[in-house]
Design a protein around this motif. Structure first.
Motif, mmCIF file in Angstrom:
data_model
loop_
_atom_site.group_PDB
_atom_site.id
_atom_site.type_symbol
_atom_site.label_atom_id
_atom_site.label_comp_id
_atom_site.label_asym_id
_atom_site.label_seq_id
_atom_site.Cartn_x
_atom_site.Cartn_y
_atom_site.Cartn_z
ATOM 1 N N ALA A 158 29.149 -0.022 -26.154
ATOM 2 C CA ALA A 158 30.445 0.369 -26.709
ATOM 3 C C ALA A 158 30.607 1.871 -26.557
ATOM 4 O O ALA A 158 29.754 2.651 -26.982
ATOM 5 C CB ALA A 158 30.529 -0.031 -28.171
ATOM 6 N N GLY A 159 31.690 2.272 -25.939
ATOM 7 C CA GLY A 159 32.017 3.685 -25.795
ATOM 8 C C GLY A 159 32.924 4.129 -26.923
ATOM 9 O O GLY A 159 33.231 3.365 -27.844
ATOM 10 N N LYS A 160 33.377 5.377 -26.821
ATOM 11 C CA LYS A 160 34.305 5.860 -27.850
ATOM 12 C C LYS A 160 35.566 5.013 -27.799
ATOM 13 O O LYS A 160 35.869 4.394 -26.795
ATOM 14 C CB LYS A 160 34.608 7.353 -27.663
ATOM 15 N N ASP A 161 36.275 4.936 -28.859
ATOM 16 C CA ASP A 161 37.480 4.113 -28.990
ATOM 17 C C ASP A 161 37.181 2.620 -28.904
ATOM 18 O O ASP A 161 38.093 1.814 -28.744
ATOM 19 C CB ASP A 161 38.537 4.494 -27.945
ATOM 20 N N GLY A 162 35.908 2.214 -28.945
ATOM 21 C CA GLY A 162 35.554 0.801 -28.965
ATOM 22 C C GLY A 162 35.632 0.083 -27.632
ATOM 23 O O GLY A 162 35.446 -1.121 -27.576
ATOM 24 N N LEU A 163 35.890 0.809 -26.537
ATOM 25 C CA LEU A 163 35.945 0.178 -25.221
ATOM 26 C C LEU A 163 34.546 -0.234 -24.773
ATOM 27 O O LEU A 163 33.571 0.469 -25.041
ATOM 28 C CB LEU A 163 36.540 1.132 -24.180
ATOM 29 N N THR A 164 34.465 -1.350 -24.058
ATOM 30 C CA THR A 164 33.188 -1.800 -23.512
ATOM 31 C C THR A 164 32.995 -1.196 -22.128
ATOM 32 O O THR A 164 33.908 -1.205 -21.303
ATOM 33 C CB THR A 164 33.149 -3.339 -23.422
ATOM 34 N N TRP A 165 31.812 -0.671 -21.899
ATOM 35 C CA TRP A 165 31.430 -0.078 -20.616
ATOM 36 C C TRP A 165 30.263 -0.869 -20.050
ATOM 37 O O TRP A 165 29.453 -1.409 -20.799
ATOM 38 C CB TRP A 165 31.019 1.385 -20.819
ATOM 39 N N ASP A 190 27.850 6.143 -12.355
ATOM 40 C CA ASP A 190 28.296 6.167 -13.741
ATOM 41 C C ASP A 190 28.613 4.763 -14.231
ATOM 42 O O ASP A 190 28.778 3.831 -13.453
ATOM 43 C CB ASP A 190 29.559 7.032 -13.872
ATOM 44 N N ALA A 191 28.733 4.644 -15.529
ATOM 45 C CA ALA A 191 29.169 3.386 -16.132
ATOM 46 C C ALA A 191 30.663 3.211 -15.861
ATOM 47 O O ALA A 191 31.388 4.185 -15.650
ATOM 48 C CB ALA A 191 28.900 3.411 -17.628
ATOM 49 N N LEU A 192 31.112 1.963 -15.859
ATOM 50 C CA LEU A 192 32.517 1.650 -15.612
ATOM 51 C C LEU A 192 33.066 0.881 -16.806
ATOM 52 O O LEU A 192 32.423 -0.048 -17.300
ATOM 53 C CB LEU A 192 32.656 0.816 -14.338
ATOM 54 N N SER A 193 34.260 1.258 -17.247
ATOM 55 C CA SER A 193 34.854 0.564 -18.394
ATOM 56 C C SER A 193 35.473 -0.742 -17.946
ATOM 57 O O SER A 193 35.954 -0.872 -16.818
ATOM 58 C CB SER A 193 35.909 1.438 -19.075
ATOM 59 N N VAL A 194 35.483 -1.704 -18.845
ATOM 60 C CA VAL A 194 36.089 -2.998 -18.534
ATOM 61 C C VAL A 194 37.580 -2.811 -18.264
ATOM 62 O O VAL A 194 38.138 -3.445 -17.366
ATOM 63 C CB VAL A 194 35.796 -4.037 -19.643
ATOM 64 N N VAL A 195 38.233 -1.925 -19.001
ATOM 65 C CA VAL A 195 39.661 -1.672 -18.785
ATOM 66 C C VAL A 195 39.890 -1.079 -17.393
ATOM 67 O O VAL A 195 40.796 -1.486 -16.670
ATOM 68 C CB VAL A 195 40.220 -0.746 -19.889
ATOM 69 N N GLY A 196 39.045 -0.126 -17.008
ATOM 70 C CA GLY A 196 39.147 0.470 -15.683
ATOM 71 C C GLY A 196 38.888 -0.539 -14.574
ATOM 72 O O GLY A 196 39.565 -0.523 -13.534
ATOM 73 N N LEU A 197 37.919 -1.408 -14.789
ATOM 74 C CA LEU A 197 37.617 -2.436 -13.790
ATOM 75 C C LEU A 197 38.779 -3.410 -13.614
ATOM 76 O O LEU A 197 39.153 -3.749 -12.488
ATOM 77 C CB LEU A 197 36.350 -3.198 -14.181
ATOM 78 N N GLU A 213 36.362 14.785 -22.709
ATOM 79 C CA GLU A 213 37.497 15.307 -21.951
ATOM 80 C C GLU A 213 37.913 14.396 -20.804
ATOM 81 O O GLU A 213 39.066 14.021 -20.694
ATOM 82 C CB GLU A 213 37.179 16.706 -21.444
ATOM 83 N N CYS A 214 36.973 14.025 -19.943
ATOM 84 C CA CYS A 214 37.337 13.211 -18.769
ATOM 85 C C CYS A 214 37.031 11.726 -18.959
ATOM 86 O O CYS A 214 37.485 10.894 -18.184
ATOM 87 C CB CYS A 214 36.640 13.734 -17.507
ATOM 88 N N GLY A 215 36.256 11.382 -19.998
ATOM 89 C CA GLY A 215 35.949 9.987 -20.286
ATOM 90 C C GLY A 215 34.763 9.423 -19.534
ATOM 91 O O GLY A 215 34.349 8.293 -19.786
#
Length: 125
Positions: free
Chosen positions: A59-66, A22-29, A89-91
């Protein structure tokens, strides 16, 4: 930019992408790597990996970069103009292997396009 040096930090980031489909969000990373490197280092590595066509971003929902792994790209030609799906639901975010035909618009040149489909993934349905 040239060949990216495989420092310990770069290898750590690449390993995360190798272990994920899956893709990974910059915030999660940044959160996952906070014990190993600072936020600036994470952003710098992601930028270099994208410049070298190892990763692509969207760009994902809420403008986060993935970020997700590239498939058949080169630093001079990113071929990742494909749609992405994100579960409300799970992002979870993922690249979709489907063809999307971009419209031809007279007197315009399209350099890139992003299509994000939102809904429920198979796990959340």
């Amino acid at each position: 930019m040239g060949i990216i040096r495989k420092t310990k930090s770069v290898v750590t980031v690449l390993d995360l992408f190798e272990k994920s489909d899956d893709a990974l969000s910059v915030v999660g990373l940044v959160e996952r790597l906070k014990e190993e490197m600072n936020k600036t280092t994470v952003y710098r590595i992601l930028e270099r990996l994208e410049d070298e066509a190892i990763l692509h971003s969207f760009a994902g929902k809420d403008g986060l970069t993935w970020y997700a792994k590239c498939n058949g790209c080169s630093s001079s030609n990113h071929l990742d103009s494909h749609p992405h799906f994100q579960c409300r639901e799970c992002g979870k975010s993922e690249c979709l292997s489907i063809d999307v035909q971009l419209p031809v618009i007279s007197n315009h040149k399209i350099d890139s396009a992003e299509l994000l489909l939102l809904g429920q993934c198979a796990d959340c349905m």
